[in-house]
Design a protein around this motif. Structure first.
Motif, short mmCIF file in Angstrom:
data_model
loop_
_atom_site.label_atom_id
_atom_site.label_comp_id
_atom_site.label_asym_id
_atom_site.label_seq_id
_atom_site.Cartn_x
_atom_site.Cartn_y
_atom_site.Cartn_z
N ALA A 32 -5.34 -22.11 14.13
CA ALA A 32 -6.30 -21.13 14.63
C ALA A 32 -5.63 -20.18 15.61
N ALA A 33 -4.76 -20.70 16.47
CA ALA A 33 -4.05 -19.85 17.43
C ALA A 33 -3.13 -18.88 16.70
N ALA A 34 -2.47 -19.36 15.64
CA ALA A 34 -1.59 -18.48 14.87
C ALA A 34 -2.38 -17.36 14.19
N ARG A 35 -3.56 -17.70 13.63
CA ARG A 35 -4.40 -16.67 13.01
C ARG A 35 -4.88 -15.66 14.04
N ARG A 36 -5.28 -16.15 15.22
CA ARG A 36 -5.73 -15.25 16.29
C ARG A 36 -4.59 -14.32 16.72
N ASP A 37 -3.39 -14.87 16.94
CA ASP A 37 -2.25 -14.05 17.34
C ASP A 37 -1.92 -13.01 16.29
N PHE A 38 -1.96 -13.41 15.01
CA PHE A 38 -1.69 -12.46 13.93
C PHE A 38 -2.70 -11.32 13.96
N MET A 39 -3.98 -11.67 14.17
CA MET A 39 -5.02 -10.64 14.21
C MET A 39 -4.76 -9.66 15.36
N TYR A 40 -4.46 -10.17 16.54
CA TYR A 40 -4.22 -9.28 17.69
C TYR A 40 -2.98 -8.42 17.50
N GLU A 41 -1.96 -8.99 16.88
CA GLU A 41 -0.72 -8.23 16.66
C GLU A 41 -0.86 -7.22 15.54
N SER A 42 -1.85 -7.40 14.67
CA SER A 42 -2.06 -6.50 13.55
C SER A 42 -2.88 -5.28 13.92
N VAL A 43 -3.52 -5.31 15.08
CA VAL A 43 -4.36 -4.19 15.50
C VAL A 43 -3.45 -3.01 15.82
N VAL A 44 -3.74 -1.88 15.19
CA VAL A 44 -2.92 -0.68 15.37
C VAL A 44 -3.74 0.34 16.14
N ALA A 45 -3.11 0.92 17.15
CA ALA A 45 -3.79 1.96 17.92
C ALA A 45 -3.94 3.20 17.05
N PRO A 46 -5.06 3.90 17.16
CA PRO A 46 -5.23 5.11 16.35
C PRO A 46 -4.22 6.18 16.76
N GLU A 47 -3.79 6.93 15.78
CA GLU A 47 -2.82 7.99 16.02
C GLU A 47 -3.50 9.13 16.78
N SER A 48 -2.83 9.67 17.77
CA SER A 48 -3.41 10.80 18.52
C SER A 48 -3.35 12.06 17.66
N LEU A 49 -4.18 13.02 18.02
CA LEU A 49 -4.21 14.29 17.29
C LEU A 49 -2.85 14.97 17.36
N LYS A 50 -2.26 15.00 18.55
CA LYS A 50 -0.97 15.68 18.69
C LYS A 50 0.12 14.99 17.86
N THR A 51 0.12 13.67 17.83
CA THR A 51 1.10 12.96 17.02
C THR A 51 0.91 13.27 15.54
N HIS A 52 -0.35 13.31 15.11
CA HIS A 52 -0.67 13.64 13.72
C HIS A 52 -0.16 15.05 13.38
N LEU A 53 -0.36 15.98 14.28
CA LEU A 53 0.08 17.36 14.04
C LEU A 53 1.60 17.48 14.11
N MET A 54 2.23 16.76 15.03
CA MET A 54 3.70 16.79 15.13
C MET A 54 4.33 16.28 13.83
N ASP A 55 3.73 15.23 13.27
CA ASP A 55 4.24 14.71 11.98
C ASP A 55 4.13 15.78 10.90
#
Length: 183
Positions: free
Chosen positions: A37-60
């Motif tokens: 259960a701890a491994a599944r929880r850690d995987f879930m937390y590590e899999s969360v990706v922060a949304p890309e900012s508008l400026k980063t999206h435009l720079m790409d």
């Protein structure tokens, strides 16, 4: 209130909260999560990706732009001058004076910025953004475009009958144009 005195439906919810998806108890006798259960929880937390900012999206997008040289540098300057809503905080003329770019480079960069995703980015304000979006959708000759361009004050004040009178159209046509603008 103990689990025994809860109604059956609520007791099941409480019991399921203590059990994993498989229905097994995922807690040790000490009340800690089991290893799986701890491994599944850690995987879930590590899999969360922060949304890309508008400026980063435009720079790409700018990295893949067809612009070269000074116009490309001007594009990056314009992107940096955007607020969190995608509106320019300074005019291209002001930025041209600061960045040692020609007005031609700034205009070329601004045109490229306004073609980027999301539609309407690089506008000076909401009205300008809506006009850009309508133009990109091929609606430059539409009533919706004329409504935003010529009757902005009336739209902002919800004076739709006044806008209809100014454009010499029926109020129903203004209502339909508003739906196009909202879509």
């Amino acid at each position: 209130m103990s689990c025994r005195t809860l109604p059956r439906k609520r007791w099941k919810t409480v019991r399921t909260g203590m059990l994993g998806m498989s229905g097994r108890n995922e807690f040790t006798a000490e009340g800690r999560l089991s290893g799986d259960a701890a491994a599944r929880r850690d995987f879930m937390y590590e899999s969360v990706v922060a949304p890309e900012s508008l400026k980063t999206h435009l720079m790409d997008q700018a990295q893949h732009s067809a612009l070269t040289g000074r116009a490309r540098d001007a594009l990056f300057l314009l992107i940096d001058a955007l607020d969190e809503r995608g509106f320019l905080t300074e005019s291209p003329q002001e930025l041209e004076e600061q960045g040692c770019f020609s007005m031609r480079d700034m205009e070329e960069a601004l045109a490229a910025l306004r073609e980027m995703d999301p539609p309407g980015v690089g506008a000076a304000n909401l009205r300008d953004s809506l006009l850009i979006q309508l133009e990109q959708r091929g609606l430059k000759r539409s009533l919706a475009f004329r409504l935003v361009k010529r009757c902005w004050r009336e739209l902002a004040a919800h004076k739709y009958e006044e806008a209809a009178r100014l454009l010499d159209v029926e109020p129903g046509a203004v209502a339909a144009a508003l739906e196009v603008i909202r879509s």
